[in-house]
Design a protein around this motif. Structure first.
Motif, PDB file in Angstrom:
ATOM      1  N   ALA A  61     -73.737   5.994  34.721  1.00 38.60           N
ATOM      2  CA  ALA A  61     -72.496   5.225  34.638  1.00 38.60           C
ATOM      3  C   ALA A  61     -72.451   4.129  35.692  1.00 38.60           C
ATOM      4  N   TYR A  62     -73.247   4.279  36.741  1.00 44.09           N
ATOM      5  CA  TYR A  62     -73.329   3.264  37.792  1.00 44.09           C
ATOM      6  C   TYR A  62     -74.374   2.194  37.492  1.00 44.09           C
ATOM      7  N   ASN A  63     -74.997   2.258  36.309  1.00 45.41           N
ATOM      8  CA  ASN A  63     -76.082   1.325  36.013  1.00 45.41           C
ATOM      9  C   ASN A  63     -75.892   0.686  34.639  1.00 45.41           C
ATOM     10  N   PRO A  64     -75.037  -0.343  34.533  1.00 45.70           N
ATOM     11  CA  PRO A  64     -74.845  -1.004  33.240  1.00 45.70           C
ATOM     12  C   PRO A  64     -76.093  -1.695  32.709  1.00 45.70           C
ATOM     13  N   CYS A  65     -77.049  -2.000  33.576  1.00 50.21           N
ATOM     14  CA  CYS A  65     -78.323  -2.553  33.106  1.00 50.21           C
ATOM     15  C   CYS A  65     -79.060  -1.566  32.207  1.00 50.21           C
ATOM     16  N   SER A  98     -76.237  -3.940  42.064  1.00 49.86           N
ATOM     17  CA  SER A  98     -74.890  -4.217  42.583  1.00 49.86           C
ATOM     18  C   SER A  98     -74.121  -2.973  43.000  1.00 49.86           C
ATOM     19  N   PHE A  99     -74.702  -1.793  42.807  1.00 53.17           N
ATOM     20  CA  PHE A  99     -73.975  -0.563  43.104  1.00 53.17           C
ATOM     21  C   PHE A  99     -74.650   0.288  44.174  1.00 53.17           C
ATOM     22  N   ALA A 100     -75.720  -0.201  44.775  1.00 49.54           N
ATOM     23  CA  ALA A 100     -76.464   0.598  45.749  1.00 49.54           C
ATOM     24  C   ALA A 100     -76.265   0.034  47.152  1.00 49.54           C
ATOM     25  N   ALA A 101     -75.812   0.875  48.070  1.00 46.61           N
ATOM     26  CA  ALA A 101     -75.613   0.465  49.452  1.00 46.61           C
ATOM     27  C   ALA A 101     -76.648   1.171  50.337  1.00 46.61           C
ATOM     28  N   PRO A 102     -77.229   0.506  51.329  1.00 43.99           N
ATOM     29  CA  PRO A 102     -76.956  -0.890  51.679  1.00 43.99           C
ATOM     30  C   PRO A 102     -77.638  -1.892  50.753  1.00 43.99           C
ATOM     31  N   THR A 103     -78.675  -1.469  50.035  1.00 41.05           N
ATOM     32  CA  THR A 103     -79.386  -2.329  49.097  1.00 41.05           C
ATOM     33  C   THR A 103     -80.243  -1.446  48.211  1.00 41.05           C
ATOM     34  N   SER A 104     -80.467  -1.881  46.993  1.00 37.22           N
ATOM     35  CA  SER A 104     -81.289  -1.084  46.082  1.00 37.22           C
ATOM     36  C   SER A 104     -82.730  -0.961  46.581  1.00 37.22           C
ATOM     37  N   MET A 105     -83.193  -1.958  47.336  1.00 37.67           N
ATOM     38  CA  MET A 105     -84.570  -1.905  47.852  1.00 37.67           C
ATOM     39  C   MET A 105     -84.744  -0.733  48.815  1.00 37.67           C
ATOM     40  N   TYR A 106     -83.700  -0.392  49.522  1.00 37.32           N
ATOM     41  CA  TYR A 106     -83.729   0.753  50.431  1.00 37.32           C
ATOM     42  C   TYR A 106     -84.032   2.040  49.669  1.00 37.32           C
ATOM     43  N   LEU A 107     -83.609   2.110  48.404  1.00 34.32           N
ATOM     44  CA  LEU A 107     -83.762   3.320  47.601  1.00 34.32           C
ATOM     45  C   LEU A 107     -84.941   3.266  46.635  1.00 34.32           C
ATOM     46  N   ARG A 108     -85.616   2.125  46.531  1.00 35.28           N
ATOM     47  CA  ARG A 108     -86.741   2.016  45.584  1.00 35.28           C
ATOM     48  C   ARG A 108     -87.811   3.061  45.847  1.00 35.28           C
ATOM     49  N   ASN A 109     -88.195   3.241  47.101  1.00 37.76           N
ATOM     50  CA  ASN A 109     -89.254   4.203  47.417  1.00 37.76           C
ATOM     51  C   ASN A 109     -88.816   5.637  47.137  1.00 37.76           C
ATOM     52  N   LEU A 110     -87.530   5.910  47.346  1.00 40.71           N
ATOM     53  CA  LEU A 110     -87.011   7.240  47.030  1.00 40.71           C
ATOM     54  C   LEU A 110     -87.089   7.495  45.522  1.00 40.71           C
ATOM     55  N   MET A 111     -86.722   6.489  44.727  1.00 47.06           N
ATOM     56  CA  MET A 111     -86.824   6.628  43.277  1.00 47.06           C
ATOM     57  C   MET A 111     -88.280   6.815  42.855  1.00 47.06           C
ATOM     58  N   SER A 112     -89.189   6.120  43.509  1.00 48.28           N
ATOM     59  CA  SER A 112     -90.602   6.279  43.164  1.00 48.28           C
ATOM     60  C   SER A 112     -91.091   7.693  43.462  1.00 48.28           C
ATOM     61  N   MET A 113     -90.621   8.262  44.570  1.00 51.53           N
ATOM     62  CA  MET A 113     -91.007   9.630  44.916  1.00 51.53           C
ATOM     63  C   MET A 113     -90.425  10.624  43.926  1.00 51.53           C
ATOM     64  N   ASP A 114     -89.168  10.419  43.553  1.00 52.92           N
ATOM     65  CA  ASP A 114     -88.532  11.275  42.552  1.00 52.92           C
ATOM     66  C   ASP A 114     -89.311  11.223  41.233  1.00 52.92           C
ATOM     67  N   THR A 115     -89.644  10.008  40.806  1.00 56.69           N
ATOM     68  CA  THR A 115     -90.393   9.838  39.559  1.00 56.69           C
ATOM     69  C   THR A 115     -91.741  10.528  39.631  1.00 56.69           C
ATOM     70  N   GLU A 116     -92.468  10.287  40.707  1.00 56.34           N
ATOM     71  CA  GLU A 116     -93.788  10.911  40.870  1.00 56.34           C
ATOM     72  C   GLU A 116     -93.699  12.429  40.838  1.00 56.34           C
ATOM     73  N   GLU A 117     -92.776  12.994  41.604  1.00 57.00           N
ATOM     74  CA  GLU A 117     -92.722  14.450  41.724  1.00 57.00           C
ATOM     75  C   GLU A 117     -92.239  15.112  40.431  1.00 57.00           C
ATOM     76  N   MET A 118     -91.333  14.469  39.703  1.00 60.22           N
ATOM     77  CA  MET A 118     -90.890  15.044  38.430  1.00 60.22           C
ATOM     78  C   MET A 118     -91.986  14.973  37.372  1.00 60.22           C
ATOM     79  N   ILE A 119     -92.799  13.915  37.407  1.00 67.12           N
ATOM     80  CA  ILE A 119     -93.947  13.842  36.499  1.00 67.12           C
ATOM     81  C   ILE A 119     -94.947  14.942  36.832  1.00 67.12           C
TER      82      ILE A 119
END
Length: 581
Positions: A61-65, A98-119
């Protein structure tokens, strides 16, 4: 004695539901238990014997893209089942610009780790990665590259354009243009509110060549999507059909064991760099390509990128470098049209997820048709690539500028530095009538690099000081160690490396210093002596920021500089010698 469906001898299939069994000390029991639970969802043994295709669900719901994710998942499932596979959707982190604080780039690596580990953790023979918003596609490709399974990218697609008082508008180049007009008091609050309702006309990613559209095009250029996967808008039937095709192709790469490392080769990254330059792509694309390449043991060489840039013109007439929008690019034939024009400069032998080479896919796309969105090499939008790499004593590790979206009159410029120490300092003084600044000066913003902010925010697009904006100034040279949105425009130098927060030369720039920018000479120089810089460094030594706990501590301890993709150092693969793109 008859064999059991839970036998796990040496001849047993190691894929499907037998893959990656939970550790209970008895593998037969592990499979028995797994099947018992999955049957609770209504699956039969026949279904469970098929190739398993995981589907990374990044709907939020936080990601209209990613607002069309439910429809895409259903279409992928249909494609998987039609091809004889078993689709299994699973959630991962979803981040929106537009919904990630302080910036989405701060969380990109976390998302990559989540993706890797779930795969890694869940049984699947291949994975479909559904992403669109700026950092999601690179995060998914980074994670999948590290996991090493067969993988295929599905782009969510761009939004439709809107209309404001008879003018066609779309996020987010027009967002920035209208906000600049509001700051300059050219439009009032009423009109600003009206255009706010029209800039994002549907779910989907930005309709211009921002980072989302850039990464969509690069994913297709690298062979990670089905042909035509980059350009269909989010809400179209074309996008749904691409999703179905993606599901079917995921089953095929599972059967062929076409692992991601066979696609993400040096040739694939060379093609991505060519396309990045030819589309006037987002400067963020460089950081993301470097991070993805690092996961397969490769480095993106900025000198090579700059050499390519001198011989690769901008061909795509799309905002912010041109005039059109992504839906126009799709109507013009999408990436097939661009790749056909770029063919002499591409590595046509690069393998794609279809099992065919890029050259073969270009031939299969046919001869093309008349259109005005993709220019010919003979009549480009811009004679060189959209991005140039700068070096000098201010950026010994390199800096970049999106020259195709800059003011030609400022590309060769020397001016007085007006320095802001950090984001708080910028916010406090940029709109003050007392700010000592002229249009000939150069704005310098420190401490917005990977460690400095942290997370390298898109604050490099510093606003024009209000008193200059009121006077009609539309551009001014700006320099920082941060990033800017691919939707932005202006004479803006970014990714200054090393960043100020780790003691790079940018940390020692003072207001009143002279700085020289020469895009023709690829130069960014602070006009003070080496001795003076050393003296300043000795007077004010820099201590990089730290944190006591949590993800922030991990980030600050492990994040690399921009030239290595701002990834975590421990996630980069061992470098492959002789394979630098």
């Amino acid at each position: 004695m008859s064999s059991s469906p839970f036998d796990l001898d040496d001849t047993a299939d190691s894929g499907g539901m037998r893959k990656g069994l939970t550790s209970y000390g008895d593998q037969g029991f592990s499979l028995f238990l797994r099947k018992a639970f999955i049957k609770g969802a209504g699956f039969t043994d026949s279904a469970l014997d098929r190739p398993v295709v995981g589907i990374a669900d990044t709907g939020s719901a936080y990601n209209p893209c990613h607002g069309n994710a439910p429809q895409l998942i259903e279409a992928v499932k249909r494609g998987v089942m039609l091809a004889g596979g078993l689709p299994m959707a699973f959630p991962t982190i979803s981040i929106h610009e537009s919904f990630a604080a302080p910036t989405s780039m701060y969380l990109r690596n976390l998302m990559s780790m989540d993706t890797e580990e779930m795969i890694r953790a869940q049984p699947m023979d291949a994975v479909v990665l559904i992403g669109g918003c700026d950092k999601t596609v690179p995060a998914q490709l980074m994670g999948a590259a590290s996991a090493g399974l067969p993988a295929i990218q599905l782009i969510t697609g761009s939004m439709l354009t809107g209309s404001h008082r008879g003018e066609r508008v779309g996020a987010c180049t027009d967002c920035r243009r209208y906000w600049a007009r509001f700051r300059a008091e050219e439009i009032d609050a009423v009109e600003t509110a009206e255009v706010n309702n029209e800039l994002v006309a549907s779910v989907g990613t930005c309709s211009v060549m921002g980072t989302a559209s850039t990464m969509a095009c690069l994913a297709e250029a690298m062979g990670m999507t089905v042909p035509g996967g980059a350009s269909p808008p989010a809400v179209t039937a074309d996008r749904i059909r691409i999703a179905e095709q993606t599901g079917a192709q995921a089953v095929q790469i599972a059967r062929d064991r076409l692992t991601i490392d066979k696609v993400l080769t040096p040739a694939a990254f060379e093609n991505a760099m060519r396309v990045l330059l030819a589309i006037g792509g987002s400067t963020n694309g460089i950081v993301h390509l470097a991070a993805i390449a690092g996961r397969v043991g490769l480095d993106i060489d900025l000198a090579t990128l700059d050499r390519m840039g001198r011989e690769t013109p901008v061909l795509l007439d799309l905002k912010p470098s041109g005039q059109h929008y992504m839906e126009d690019f799709h109507a013009a034939g999408g990436m097939a049209t661009l790749l056909r024009e770029l063919k002499p400069l591409l590595r046509l032998d690069a393998l794609t997820v279809t099992g065919r080479t890029l050259g073969e896919e270009i031939e299969r796309a046919g001869p093309g048709f008349r259109q005005d969105v993709v220019r010919s090499v003979a009549k480009p939008i811009y004679p060189q690539g959209g991005i140039a790499v700068l070096r000098g004593n201010l950026a010994p590790g390199g800096a970049i500028i999106k020259q195709s979206a800059a003011d030609a009159a400022l590309m060769e410029h020397e001016g007085r530095a007006v320095v802001f120490e950090n984001l708080e300092d910028l916010a406090r003084r940029i709109d003050s009538d007392e700010l000592d600044v002229t249009q000939d000066d150069i704005l310098v913003l420190k401490n917005i690099g990977p460690k400095g902010a942290p997370g390298m925010p898109e604050a490099g697009y510093m606003p024009i000081p209000r008193k200059l904006a009121r006077a009609g100034v539309k551009d001014i040279v700006r320099i920082s160690d941060g990033r800017m949105s691919g939707t932005a425009f202006g004479t803006i130098v970014l990714h200054v490396t090393p960043e100020s927060a780790v003691g790079g030369p940018l940390a020692y720039v003072r207001s009143g210093d002279r700085i020289r920018l020469s895009v023709a000479n690829r130069e960014l120089s602070l006009l003070v002596t080496d001795e003076e810089l050393a003296r300043r460094a000795g007077e004010s030594p820099i201590t990089p920021p730290t944190a006591e706990r949590g993800y922030r501590k991990l980030f600050l301890d492990a994040v690399t500089q921009a030239d290595q993709g701002a990834d975590f150092d421990f996630l980069r693969a061992t470098r492959k010698t002789g394979t630098q793109p």
